[in-house]
Design a protein around this motif. Structure first.
Motif, PDB file in Angstrom:
ATOM      1  N   ILE A   1       0.721 -30.896 -81.557  1.00 42.28           N
ATOM      2  CA  ILE A   1      -0.279 -29.836 -81.553  1.00 42.28           C
ATOM      3  C   ILE A   1       0.177 -28.766 -82.537  1.00 42.28           C
ATOM      4  CG2 ILE A   1      -1.470 -28.103 -80.155  1.00 42.28           C
ATOM      5  CD1 ILE A   1      -0.825 -29.917 -77.704  1.00 42.28           C
ATOM      6  N   GLN A   2      -0.695 -28.442 -83.501  1.00 46.03           N
ATOM      7  CA  GLN A   2      -0.362 -27.430 -84.508  1.00 46.03           C
ATOM      8  C   GLN A   2      -1.455 -26.372 -84.566  1.00 46.03           C
ATOM      9  OE1 GLN A   2       0.372 -30.019 -88.061  1.00 46.03           O
ATOM     10  NE2 GLN A   2       2.138 -28.658 -88.244  1.00 46.03           N
ATOM     11  N   GLU A   3      -1.026 -25.137 -84.771  1.00 45.83           N
ATOM     12  CA  GLU A   3      -1.935 -23.998 -84.951  1.00 45.83           C
ATOM     13  C   GLU A   3      -2.190 -23.774 -86.428  1.00 45.83           C
ATOM     14  OE1 GLU A   3      -1.644 -20.066 -82.464  1.00 45.83           O
ATOM     15  OE2 GLU A   3       0.297 -21.113 -82.496  1.00 45.83           O
TER      16      GLU A   3
ATOM     17  N   LEU B   1      -6.644 -25.432 -83.608  1.00 47.51           N
ATOM     18  CA  LEU B   1      -5.502 -26.273 -83.285  1.00 47.51           C
ATOM     19  C   LEU B   1      -5.852 -27.688 -83.712  1.00 47.51           C
ATOM     20  CD1 LEU B   1      -4.698 -25.182 -79.609  1.00 47.51           C
ATOM     21  CD2 LEU B   1      -3.528 -24.449 -81.684  1.00 47.51           C
TER      22      LEU B   1
ATOM     23  N   SER C   1      -7.456 -20.730 -80.115  1.00 45.04           N
ATOM     24  CA  SER C   1      -6.109 -20.270 -80.450  1.00 45.04           C
ATOM     25  C   SER C   1      -5.189 -20.380 -79.233  1.00 45.04           C
ATOM     26  CB  SER C   1      -6.154 -18.825 -80.950  1.00 45.04           C
ATOM     27  OG  SER C   1      -6.671 -17.988 -79.927  1.00 45.04           O
TER      28      SER C   1
ATOM     29  N   LYS D   1      -2.988 -22.272 -77.753  1.00 45.99           N
ATOM     30  CA  LYS D   1      -2.061 -23.398 -77.869  1.00 45.99           C
ATOM     31  C   LYS D   1      -1.319 -23.660 -76.564  1.00 45.99           C
ATOM     32  CE  LYS D   1       1.651 -25.325 -80.639  1.00 45.99           C
ATOM     33  NZ  LYS D   1       2.608 -25.110 -81.706  1.00 45.99           N
TER      34      LYS D   1
ATOM     35  N   ASN E   1      -1.451 -27.099 -74.412  1.00 44.18           N
ATOM     36  CA  ASN E   1      -0.223 -27.804 -74.002  1.00 44.18           C
ATOM     37  C   ASN E   1      -0.200 -28.042 -72.498  1.00 44.18           C
ATOM     38  OD1 ASN E   1       1.310 -28.297 -76.376  1.00 44.18           O
ATOM     39  ND2 ASN E   1       1.923 -26.152 -76.453  1.00 44.18           N
TER      40      ASN E   1
END
Length: 179
Positions: free
Chosen positions: A84-86, A100, A155, A157, A161
């Protein structure tokens, strides 16, 4: 002579005992429904980043769920490769929006994508180009992918998760990669 065993105190005790069992079964069903509702909310949020996602249960025991025109096989996801990347869009009309990306990988189908048929344009060049970029553009079909990248418009994250952790700790098994 037959003696009657009818005793008002025993009758009341039996009714109260039965009521307690019925209430316990009813409470257990309500807790199961509530847990299942939370699980489906977590699935929807993990896959879309939205609280308002309609999740279609296709095969919950095998963790297969439908969202929009996609079917996700969550037991096939290699959980140790979940990434998972922002990121923030820096240009255009969506500049400043937070997103994300969620990468899903597996050895088997992770996602099925339903593709609607295109209508032929009547222009042979355009229709030929459509056939080059898509093997079967003029009939509806389903494409299967062992990996995909989801783009979520959020946003949150940490919450995404937590949703993935909930999914894999409350029903889905996932897999581990070979190395």
């Amino acid at each position: 002579m037959r003696q009657s065993l009818h005793n008002p105190l025993i009758s009341v005790a039996l009714v109260l005992a039965f009521s307690g069992v019925a209430a316990s079964v009813s409470q257990s069903r309500a807790e199961t429904a509530s847990t299942n509702s939370i699980f489906l909310e977590a699935v929807g949020f993990a896959l879309t980043g939205s609280d308002n996602t309609q999740v279609k249960v296709i095969d919950q025991s095998n963790c297969v769920f439908g969202i929009y025109s996609q079917v996700f096989h969550l037991n096939n996801v290699q959980t140790d490769r979940l990434k998972i990347q922002e990121w923030v869009n820096t240009g255009g009309i969506n500049a400043g929006k937070h997103y994300l990306t969620v990468e899903l990988h597996g050895n088997q189908t992770v996602v099925e994508q339903f593709v609607s048929a295109l209508k032929p344009t009547g222009d042979p060049d355009i229709d030929k180009f459509a056939s080059i970029t898509n093997s079967n553009p003029f009939s509806s079909h389903t494409d299967n992918y062992n990996e995909t990248t989801l783009t979520l418009q959020t946003s949150e994250k940490d919450r995404v998760n937590r949703a993935w952790e909930y999914v894999y700790s409350h029903g889905c098994a996932g897999k581990k990669s070979s190395f």
